[in-house]
Design an enzyme around this catalytic site. Structure first.
Site, mmCIF file in Angstrom:
data_model
loop_
_atom_site.group_PDB
_atom_site.id
_atom_site.type_symbol
_atom_site.label_atom_id
_atom_site.label_comp_id
_atom_site.label_asym_id
_atom_site.label_seq_id
_atom_site.Cartn_x
_atom_site.Cartn_y
_atom_site.Cartn_z
ATOM 1 N N LYS A 91 80.631 7.204 37.019
ATOM 2 C CA LYS A 91 79.230 7.601 36.883
ATOM 3 C C LYS A 91 78.461 6.465 36.208
ATOM 4 O O LYS A 91 78.956 5.832 35.265
ATOM 5 C CB LYS A 91 79.158 8.890 36.065
ATOM 6 N N SER A 137 74.603 16.684 35.990
ATOM 7 C CA SER A 137 74.079 15.377 36.325
ATOM 8 C C SER A 137 75.091 14.447 36.998
ATOM 9 O O SER A 137 74.726 13.370 37.465
ATOM 10 C CB SER A 137 73.570 14.692 35.049
ATOM 11 N N SER A 165 77.361 19.419 33.313
ATOM 12 C CA SER A 165 77.130 18.260 34.172
ATOM 13 C C SER A 165 78.370 17.721 34.877
ATOM 14 O O SER A 165 78.257 16.861 35.746
ATOM 15 C CB SER A 165 76.472 17.133 33.372
#
Length: 531
Positions: free
Chosen positions: A126, A206, A230
């Site tokens: 990420k 996210s 997330s």
């Protein structure tokens, strides 16, 4: 996306789903599939490896006997990114050194000096996880310049374990902590990530790109991060496995923060075995590592016999999700588990306190992080950057959470300290007391509703309360695929006590085996009206 483009994508998937030889282009960016005669050719396949279903133990067995190389595996994933990612926009960039990393792993395999089960395995990160040789942006143009000066601690662990850092994934900008009505999966750097199952639906956030990349088989594992939901919500909504570890198990050094009190990085994968292996490396705790050639798959569904699981139904997620949870409970009971309906207490109070506390923590922690980077050096400067850069407002203009954080009480104030103390107490009591009262091994709840349509003007339509107790308490949670509602994946979220990660992963593998709910995405353009 038109049907012709979908057909071209599916042809590419059929070609790219097995290992390929040849050298791909170094970047994830490519022309839109189907608009220039289709995606690039995947090339000739190597037999015996299905990227959708293979596990790390299976790959390591092939590399050990010489029938597979990390270079071939890495090439396969790079070609798959090249062919598939223009449709889902999950990968921001690939690492130009990935094939060199793979070649070094192959040399270690030949010489018998491998570093463990991730040696030679391609991993996506990420893009809020610092990498010294690639930009780390948190999705914001404010950080899109020079890369950080050092890797995050978890990246150092992955490199030392021999993993191939394949690239960086898109995310909800600033990990969904900028606006009160954001659109998950959108960032100014990466645009909008699409849900691979139905392309006009949202991937949740996210860790949107990491989850979508796992669903599309663009790497063997990915790293996500979570403050509240997330990792697990994107995992559920994209039909993959996501593990939020106990807080403190994985170092947060070098990860763009929201709150040191709740943040953690964790693994995302297509099966629980791969998630557990990755966690063992991220944490440095080898006791978390599955053993045997099939990993946690060595433990079949009879691992559920005698287990007591509390079912937290959450009917607010809709009747179709509730019906899926009923079917899930029936399957678990059929495998010998006892399923008892529960309702963990204190949820309204947790919801009322969490964001005010996070606002204070974000101001403290983001200022500390920004001081280590080029660009805005404080939250106040970041707010001004967004006001003066129109590209930061192309999907949604709001930065209300930034502004509220700037005005929030400092973390040294009695007001803040009382909030965080109450949050810690109530969240832990919520789970501990429920588990003790019913003698539970875990609590299960729906991870997510069916994915809503992506709409920048409206923002997210997410009411996903199941992640909050474990997130605030710092306890582990694990989402595994439970089934589908109208072609859209729904996960079941398992929660357990503090640092019970190994037991939770073993239970999750048994649940995964019994439910058998995973299936590859079909990249449908739409499935009709959605909220």
């Amino acid at each position: 996306m038109r049907k012709r483009r979908t057909a071209a994508l599916m042809a590419a998937l059929a070609a790219a789903g097995s290992l390929v030889t040849g050298v791909p282009g170094p970047r994830a960016q490519a022309t839109e599939s189907g608009t220039d005669g289709g995606p690039p050719s995947a090339g000739p396949a190597l037999r015996g490896v299905d990227l959708d279903t293979t596990t790390i133990p299976q790959l390591q067995a092939r590399m050990a006997d010489g029938s597979l190389t990390s270079a071939a595996l890495t090439t396969a994933y790079l070609r798959r990114i090249q062919a598939v990612d223009p449709t889902i926009h999950a990968v921001l960039r690939t690492d130009p050194t990935a094939l060199r990393q793979a070649a070094a792993s192959d040399a270690r395999h030949r010489h018998g000096t491998t570093r463990g089960p991730l040696d030679g395995i391609p991993v996506l990160l990420k893009d809020n996880v610092n990498t010294r040789d690639m930009p780390t942006t948190a999705g914001s143009l404010a950080l899109a310049g020079r890369p950080p000066g050092a890797d995050a601690t978890l990246v150092t662990r992955l490199r030392e374990a021999g993993a191939v850092i394949l690239g960086k994934t898109n995310l909800s900008e600033w990990a969904n902590f900028r606006a009160t009505k954001p659109t998950s999966g959108w960032s100014a750097v990466g645009g909008q990530t699409n849900n691979p199952y139905v392309l006009d639906r949202n991937p949740c956030g996210s860790s949107s790109g990491s989850a979508a990349a796992m669903a599309a088989s663009l790497a063997q594992v990915a790293i996500g991060t979570e403050t509240d939901g997330s990792i697990v919500c994107p995992a559920g909504m994209n039909g993959v496995v996501g593990h939020k570890p106990s807080r403190g198990l994985v170092s947060g050094a070098g990860v763009v923060p929201i709150s040191a009190e709740q943040d953690t990085a964790g693994p995302m994968a297509r099966n629980v075995t791969d998630a557990a292996i990755t966690l063992s490396v991220l944490s440095g705790d080898e006791t978390l590592r599955p053993t045997g050639p099939r990993g946690l798959a060595e433990r079949p569904a009879h691992g559920l016999r005698g287990r007591r699981i509390g079912l937290w139904r959450l009917p607010a997620l809709g009747p179709q999700v509730d019906a899926l949870m009923t079917r899930t409970a029936e399957k678990l009971r059929g495998a010998g588990a006892e399923v008892i309906e529960v309702t963990p207490p204190h949820q309204d109070r947790l919801a009322a306190l969490e964001y005010p506390a996070l606002l204070s923590e974000f101001h403290r922690d983001i200022d500390t992080y920004l001081a280590t980077r080029n660009g805005p050096r404080t939250l106040a400067e970041l707010i001004e950057f967004n006001r003066t850069h129109a590209a930061e407002r192309t999907c949604f203009a709001g930065q209300e959470l930034f502004e509220q954080a700037l005005a929030a009480p400092p973390t040294t104030s009695p007001e803040y300290r009382a909030m965080r103390a109450e949050l810690k107490s109530l969240s832990r009591r919520s789970l501990d007391e429920t588990m003790a009262a019913h003698h539970l091994d875990a609590i299960a709840a729906p991870t997510n509703p069916p994915a809503w349509t992506t709409d920048c003007a409206r923002g997210d339509n997410d009411v996903v309360p199941s992640s909050t107790p474990a997130a605030v308490a710092g306890y582990p949670s694990l989402s595994v695929p439970a089934g589908f509602v109208n072609e859209l994946p729904v996960g079941v979220l398992l929660m357990a006590g503090d640092h019970q990660d190994a037991r939770l992963l073993a239970l999750g593998a048994a649940v995964e085996h019994k439910l058998g709910a995973w299936r590859a995405p079909r990249y449908l353009p739409s499935v009709g009206p959605g909220k």
